[in-house]
Design a protein around this motif. Structure first.
Motif, PDB file in Angstrom:
ATOM      1  N   ASP A 269     -15.519   7.049  -4.738  1.00 14.42           N
ATOM      2  CA  ASP A 269     -16.030   5.719  -5.064  1.00 14.42           C
ATOM      3  C   ASP A 269     -15.240   4.551  -4.499  1.00 14.42           C
ATOM      4  OD1 ASP A 269     -18.265   6.443  -6.958  1.00 14.42           O
ATOM      5  OD2 ASP A 269     -16.601   7.473  -7.938  1.00 14.42           O
ATOM      6  N   PHE A 270     -13.942   4.708  -4.282  1.00 19.22           N
ATOM      7  CA  PHE A 270     -13.120   3.559  -3.911  1.00 19.22           C
ATOM      8  C   PHE A 270     -11.827   4.010  -3.257  1.00 19.22           C
ATOM      9  CE2 PHE A 270     -12.453   4.608  -8.400  1.00 19.22           C
ATOM     10  CZ  PHE A 270     -11.103   4.946  -8.389  1.00 19.22           C
ATOM     11  N   VAL A 271     -11.182   3.041  -2.584  1.00 14.57           N
ATOM     12  CA  VAL A 271      -9.842   3.227  -2.024  1.00 14.57           C
ATOM     13  C   VAL A 271      -9.037   1.976  -2.349  1.00 14.57           C
ATOM     14  CG1 VAL A 271      -8.459   3.539   0.062  1.00 14.57           C
ATOM     15  CG2 VAL A 271     -10.682   4.675  -0.128  1.00 14.57           C
ATOM     16  N   TRP A 272      -7.879   2.173  -3.005  1.00 15.26           N
ATOM     17  CA  TRP A 272      -6.957   1.073  -3.293  1.00 15.26           C
ATOM     18  C   TRP A 272      -5.843   1.060  -2.234  1.00 15.26           C
ATOM     19  CZ3 TRP A 272      -7.497  -2.334  -7.374  1.00 15.26           C
ATOM     20  CH2 TRP A 272      -8.309  -1.952  -8.449  1.00 15.26           C
ATOM     21  N   VAL A 273      -5.483  -0.131  -1.738  1.00 18.38           N
ATOM     22  CA  VAL A 273      -4.352  -0.281  -0.824  1.00 18.38           C
ATOM     23  C   VAL A 273      -3.410  -1.346  -1.395  1.00 18.38           C
ATOM     24  CG1 VAL A 273      -5.544   0.524   1.233  1.00 18.38           C
ATOM     25  CG2 VAL A 273      -5.693  -1.887   0.607  1.00 18.38           C
ATOM     26  N   PRO A 274      -2.084  -1.161  -1.219  1.00 19.94           N
ATOM     27  CA  PRO A 274      -1.120  -1.988  -1.940  1.00 19.94           C
ATOM     28  C   PRO A 274      -0.572  -3.153  -1.114  1.00 19.94           C
ATOM     29  CG  PRO A 274       0.040  -0.170  -0.950  1.00 19.94           C
ATOM     30  CD  PRO A 274      -1.413  -0.044  -0.532  1.00 19.94           C
ATOM     31  N   GLU A 275       0.238  -3.963  -1.770  1.00 20.26           N
ATOM     32  CA  GLU A 275       1.094  -4.948  -1.109  1.00 20.26           C
ATOM     33  C   GLU A 275       2.541  -4.616  -1.426  1.00 20.26           C
ATOM     34  OE1 GLU A 275       2.324  -9.702  -1.169  1.00 20.26           O
ATOM     35  OE2 GLU A 275       0.390  -9.098  -2.021  1.00 20.26           O
ATOM     36  N   ARG A 276       3.348  -4.418  -0.383  1.00 19.20           N
ATOM     37  CA  ARG A 276       4.764  -4.065  -0.558  1.00 19.20           C
ATOM     38  C   ARG A 276       5.577  -4.810   0.507  1.00 19.20           C
ATOM     39  NH1 ARG A 276       6.514  -1.248  -4.470  1.00 19.20           N
ATOM     40  NH2 ARG A 276       7.618   0.352  -3.293  1.00 19.20           N
ATOM     41  N   HIS A 277       6.809  -5.160   0.180  1.00 11.46           N
ATOM     42  CA  HIS A 277       7.629  -5.937   1.111  1.00 11.46           C
ATOM     43  C   HIS A 277       9.072  -5.439   1.165  1.00 11.46           C
ATOM     44  CE1 HIS A 277       4.543  -9.037   1.626  1.00 11.46           C
ATOM     45  NE2 HIS A 277       4.367  -9.012   0.320  1.00 11.46           N
ATOM     46  N   PHE A 278       9.641  -5.504   2.373  1.00  8.53           N
ATOM     47  CA  PHE A 278      11.082  -5.435   2.604  1.00  8.53           C
ATOM     48  C   PHE A 278      11.745  -4.159   2.111  1.00  8.53           C
ATOM     49  CE2 PHE A 278      10.113 -10.052   1.585  1.00  8.53           C
ATOM     50  CZ  PHE A 278       9.808 -10.374   2.893  1.00  8.53           C
ATOM     51  N   THR A 279      11.041  -3.052   2.186  1.00  8.92           N
ATOM     52  CA  THR A 279      11.613  -1.768   1.804  1.00  8.92           C
ATOM     53  C   THR A 279      10.939  -0.678   2.616  1.00  8.92           C
ATOM     54  OG1 THR A 279      11.799  -0.131   0.021  1.00  8.92           O
ATOM     55  CG2 THR A 279       9.982  -1.690  -0.129  1.00  8.92           C
ATOM     56  N   PRO A 280      11.695   0.331   3.072  1.00 11.90           N
ATOM     57  CA  PRO A 280      11.038   1.450   3.764  1.00 11.90           C
ATOM     58  C   PRO A 280      10.075   2.197   2.858  1.00 11.90           C
ATOM     59  CG  PRO A 280      13.416   1.487   4.132  1.00 11.90           C
ATOM     60  CD  PRO A 280      13.163   0.471   3.054  1.00 11.90           C
ATOM     61  N   PHE A 281      10.291   2.125   1.546  1.00 10.34           N
ATOM     62  CA  PHE A 281       9.438   2.792   0.566  1.00 10.34           C
ATOM     63  C   PHE A 281       8.216   1.930   0.295  1.00 10.34           C
ATOM     64  CE2 PHE A 281       8.559   3.418  -4.092  1.00 10.34           C
ATOM     65  CZ  PHE A 281       7.945   4.652  -3.963  1.00 10.34           C
ATOM     66  N   GLY A 282       7.180   2.138   1.089  1.00 10.44           N
ATOM     67  CA  GLY A 282       5.956   1.366   0.917  1.00 10.44           C
ATOM     68  C   GLY A 282       5.892   0.095   1.720  1.00 10.44           C
ATOM     69  N   GLY A 283       6.977  -0.245   2.423  1.00 13.45           N
ATOM     70  CA  GLY A 283       6.991  -1.500   3.171  1.00 13.45           C
ATOM     71  C   GLY A 283       6.052  -1.537   4.350  1.00 13.45           C
TER      72      GLY A 283
END
Length: 358
Positions: free
Chosen positions: A58-72
């Motif tokens: 039904d859906f796909v969520w995408v994030p906002e992440r900053h200044f870290t290799p983990f999710g950046g």
């Protein structure tokens, strides 16, 4: 039509329990969060989203992440969402989340209206206040009153989305009326509030007519049920209906439950270590390792959807029993590409199975 399900305000409200994907860490079988393979992570995200679209999720969520290799690798969800918009046909494309205090709402409205047009009206956003002071180098003055700014900016985005003008001062001191373009496909923007453990956030989401995006790993099932009930009560006091609750859970599915848990343990440990280090990087090493040991076992045995199809289906039904409407399956916590894509295909079958009586 999508608008029929959305109504005049708040998050989209499908008539069934929904199941989809959630991306957070931008890890794809990499050596670890300190050495991510961003290109591989992007390709996995797009391929998994296309598969989800084709298979009926039904859906796909995408994030906002900053200044870290983990999710950046996800500094701007609108950019990734634009890529998904042109590669998919029906799946809802959601920002989970936009850290609204960091951004001018004019730019948020503009960027997501572009994605709404590219996707033919399939975008939704969840608003987050943010918590990491390092992220607020983008907007230092916004940190102290970030909760207020998040609410204020969300209201402004909604006004701009609906076609209203706002007034802004130019460099010459003149106040200019501003209306954003392009105009979106959806007349109103489906919106959510990202909530951790603060009951006040659940109340605010209900009062605002928003959906709630939260995490299964944060609470025991009975506590999650209490928070969802708090949200439902606040929603019903101000709006028709009951709102929508999306719950995120780490997900990996294999033919053998013990084998997939063993397969997932190392990447899950690496993922959780990076996450906990962001929360309290100064904690004593021994204390941190003990907390990490407990967290890994908690996730592997109850606070996730990691197991064989029968176990995962039982987990989905347990999450529905807490009051959750939608299950957002976090799949990018470091597992190999083939495991993630297999999980997506299994989820498509489980979506049908979960709709049937137990």
């Amino acid at each position: 039509m999508v608008q029929d399900a959305i109504g005049r305000e708040g998050a989209a409200a499908p008539v069934h329990h929904s199941l989809g994907l959630y991306f957070f860490s931008a890890l794809e079988g990499a050596p670890g969060p300190e050495a991510p393979d961003d290109a591989a992570a992007y390709h996995l995200l797009i391929d998994a989203a296309v598969s989800a679209d084709e298979l009926g999720l039904d859906f796909v969520w995408v994030p906002e992440r900053h200044f870290t290799p983990f999710g950046g690798g996800h500094p701007n969800p609108a950019v990734i969402a634009a890529a998904l918009a042109v590669r998919t046909r029906r799946v809802r494309i959601r920002a989970g989340s936009v850290v609204l205090p960091l951004h001018d709402p004019l730019r948020v409205a503009e960027e997501w209206a572009v994605v709404d047009n590219l996707s033919n009206g399939r975008v939704e956003i969840s608003s987050a206040t943010g918590w990491n002071p390092k992220d607020f180098v983008l907007a230092p003055d916004a940190f102290i009153d970030r909760a207020h700014r998040a609410r204020q900016n969300l209201a402004t985005v909604q006004d701009l989305w609906s076609g209203k003008e706002i007034s802004r001062a130019g460099p010459d001191g003149v106040e200019y009326p501003v209306r954003t373009y392009p105009r979106p496909v959806q007349p109103s923007l489906p919106y959510w509030i990202t909530a951790a453990g603060n009951p006040d956030t659940f109340v605010y989401a209900g009062e605002a007519g928003a959906g709630v995006l939260t995490s299964y790993g944060l609470f025991p099932a009975d506590r999650l049920a209490e928070l969802i009930a708090t949200y439902r009560s606040a929603y019903a006091a101000h709006h028709e209906g009951q709102g929508r609750v999306a719950v995120m859970a780490h997900t990996a599915i294999g033919e053998d439950g013990a084998a997939i848990r063993h397969h997932a343990e190392s990447p899950l440990r690496t993922y959780l270590a990076a996450y906990l280090n962001q929360q309290d990087g100064q904690a004593d090493v021994a204390v941190r390792e003990k907390i990490l040991d407990l967290a890994v076992q908690r996730y592997l045995h109850g606070r996730s959807l990691i197991g064989d199809p029968t176990e995962v289906l039982a987990g989905i039904r347990q999450m529905h029993a807490t009051g959750a409407d939608e299950i957002a399956c976090l799949v990018d916590f470091g597992l190999p590409r083939e495991t993630v894509l297999h999980t997506v295909s299994e989820l498509a079958q489980l979506r049908s199975d979960a709709a049937e009586p137990a």
